[in-house]
Design an enzyme around this catalytic site. Structure first.
Site, PDB file in Angstrom:
ATOM      1  N   PRO A  11       0.790  -1.228   0.000  1.00  0.00           N
ATOM      2  CG  PRO A  11      -0.133  -1.107   2.136  1.00  0.00           C
ATOM      3  CD  PRO A  11       0.536  -2.068   1.182  1.00  0.00           C
ATOM      4  CG  ASN A  12      -0.168   4.228   1.401  1.00  0.00           C
ATOM      5  OD1 ASN A  12      -1.176   4.801   1.001  1.00  0.00           O
ATOM      6  ND2 ASN A  12      -0.136   3.568   2.535  1.00  0.00           N
ATOM      7  NE  ARG A  19       3.945   6.329   1.565  1.00  0.00           N
ATOM      8  CZ  ARG A  19       4.359   5.140   1.941  1.00  0.00           C
ATOM      9  NH1 ARG A  19       4.997   4.354   1.109  1.00  0.00           N
ATOM     10  NH2 ARG A  19       4.089   4.726   3.144  1.00  0.00           N
ATOM     11  CE1 TYR A  24       9.036   4.805   2.700  1.00  0.00           C
ATOM     12  CE2 TYR A  24       7.484   6.632   2.863  1.00  0.00           C
ATOM     13  CZ  TYR A  24       7.984   5.433   3.342  1.00  0.00           C
ATOM     14  OH  TYR A  24       7.429   4.854   4.460  1.00  0.00           O
ATOM     15  CG  ASN A  75       8.529  -2.072  -0.107  1.00  0.00           C
ATOM     16  OD1 ASN A  75       8.015  -2.239   1.009  1.00  0.00           O
ATOM     17  ND2 ASN A  75       9.086  -0.936  -0.469  1.00  0.00           N
ATOM     18  CB  ALA A  78       1.601  -0.290   6.100  1.00  0.00           C
ATOM     19  CD  GLU A  99      11.005  -7.882   4.972  1.00  0.00           C
ATOM     20  OE1 GLU A  99      11.309  -9.034   5.380  1.00  0.00           O
ATOM     21  OE2 GLU A  99      10.571  -6.998   5.721  1.00  0.00           O
ATOM     22  CG  HIS A 101      11.440  -2.562   4.217  1.00  0.00           C
ATOM     23  ND1 HIS A 101      10.071  -2.540   4.122  1.00  0.00           N
ATOM     24  CD2 HIS A 101      11.774  -3.751   4.757  1.00  0.00           C
ATOM     25  CE1 HIS A 101       9.592  -3.675   4.608  1.00  0.00           C
ATOM     26  NE2 HIS A 101      10.596  -4.430   4.990  1.00  0.00           N
ATOM     27  NE  ARG A 108      10.254   5.770   8.399  1.00  0.00           N
ATOM     28  CZ  ARG A 108       9.303   5.568   7.478  1.00  0.00           C
ATOM     29  NH1 ARG A 108       9.476   4.668   6.524  1.00  0.00           N
ATOM     30  NH2 ARG A 108       8.185   6.261   7.522  1.00  0.00           N
TER      31      ARG A 108
HETATM   32  C1  DQA Z   1       8.432   0.774   3.558  1.00  0.00           C
HETATM   33  C2  DQA Z   1       8.554   0.949   5.077  1.00  0.00           C
HETATM   34  C3  DQA Z   1       7.223   0.678   5.765  1.00  0.00           C
HETATM   35  O1  DQA Z   1       7.353   0.832   7.173  1.00  0.00           O
HETATM   36  C4  DQA Z   1       6.177   1.649   5.275  1.00  0.00           C
HETATM   37  O2  DQA Z   1       4.914   1.346   5.848  1.00  0.00           O
HETATM   38  C5  DQA Z   1       6.093   1.717   3.793  1.00  0.00           C
HETATM   39  C6  DQA Z   1       7.300   1.611   2.992  1.00  0.00           C
HETATM   40  C7  DQA Z   1       9.725   1.172   2.824  1.00  0.00           C
HETATM   41  O3  DQA Z   1       9.843   0.842   1.654  1.00  0.00           O
HETATM   42  O4  DQA Z   1      10.603   1.832   3.404  1.00  0.00           O
HETATM   43  O5  DQA Z   1       5.024   1.963   3.245  1.00  0.00           O
HETATM   44  O6  DQA Z   1       8.183  -0.597   3.291  1.00  0.00           O
END
Ligand code: DQA
Length: 145
Positions: A11-12, A19, A24, A75, A78, A99, A101, A108
């Protein structure tokens, strides 16, 4: 066409580039898709990138990857920190799972320090910006060689 690597995004991440760019970066998910396509081709692999804001769709896409993919780069955004359903789905996948990020989640909020997906992942990249996807693709090629 080389072995297919499915790159899943939660998501997002459709808003990547817009964003919270201070966290990011300014590059978009289309940039990630392009970079991964180029790196995959250089490594003799092929890739498909998908993004959804919905947990169940991610689960469905992991099931699809069982049928057509040699590896998964994910990725989970959340859902990393919340989704037992996604972890269970990834446990049904037999190939390598990496995985990614974009941000350094360990720098964080504490709720970002725990990942359900890491209980299945064969490796984790965090805090390398979108370059993390390309690094994961390189590692994927080694794991599949
Ligand atoms: C994320 C880190 C997560 O905590 C966050 O909710 C994201 C992006 C990252 O790519 O740094 O949406 O996965």
């Amino acid at each position: 066409m080389g072995k297919l690597i499915t790159i899943l995004n939660g998501p997002n991440l459709n808003l990547l580039g817009l964003r919270q760019p201070e966290i990011y970066g300014s590059e978009t998910l289309a940039d990630v898709e392009n970079n991964c396509g180029i790196v995959a081709k250089d490594l003799g692999l092929s890739s498909i990138l998908r993004q959804t804001n919905h947990e169940g769709i991610l689960v469905d896409w992991v099931h699809e990857a069982r049928e057509n993919s040699a590896g998964i780069i994910i990725n989970p955004a959340a859902f990393t920190h919340t989704s037992v359903a996604l972890l269970d789905a990834l446990h049904t996948f037999e190939g390598p799972v990496l995985e990614v990020h974009i941000s350094n989640v360990h720098k964080r909020e504490s709720f970002r320090h725990h990942s359900y997906v890491s209980l299945r992942a064969d490796g984790v990249v965090a805090g390398f910006g979108i370059q993390g996807y390309a690094l994961a693709m390189q590692r994927m090629a080694s794991l599949l060689a």
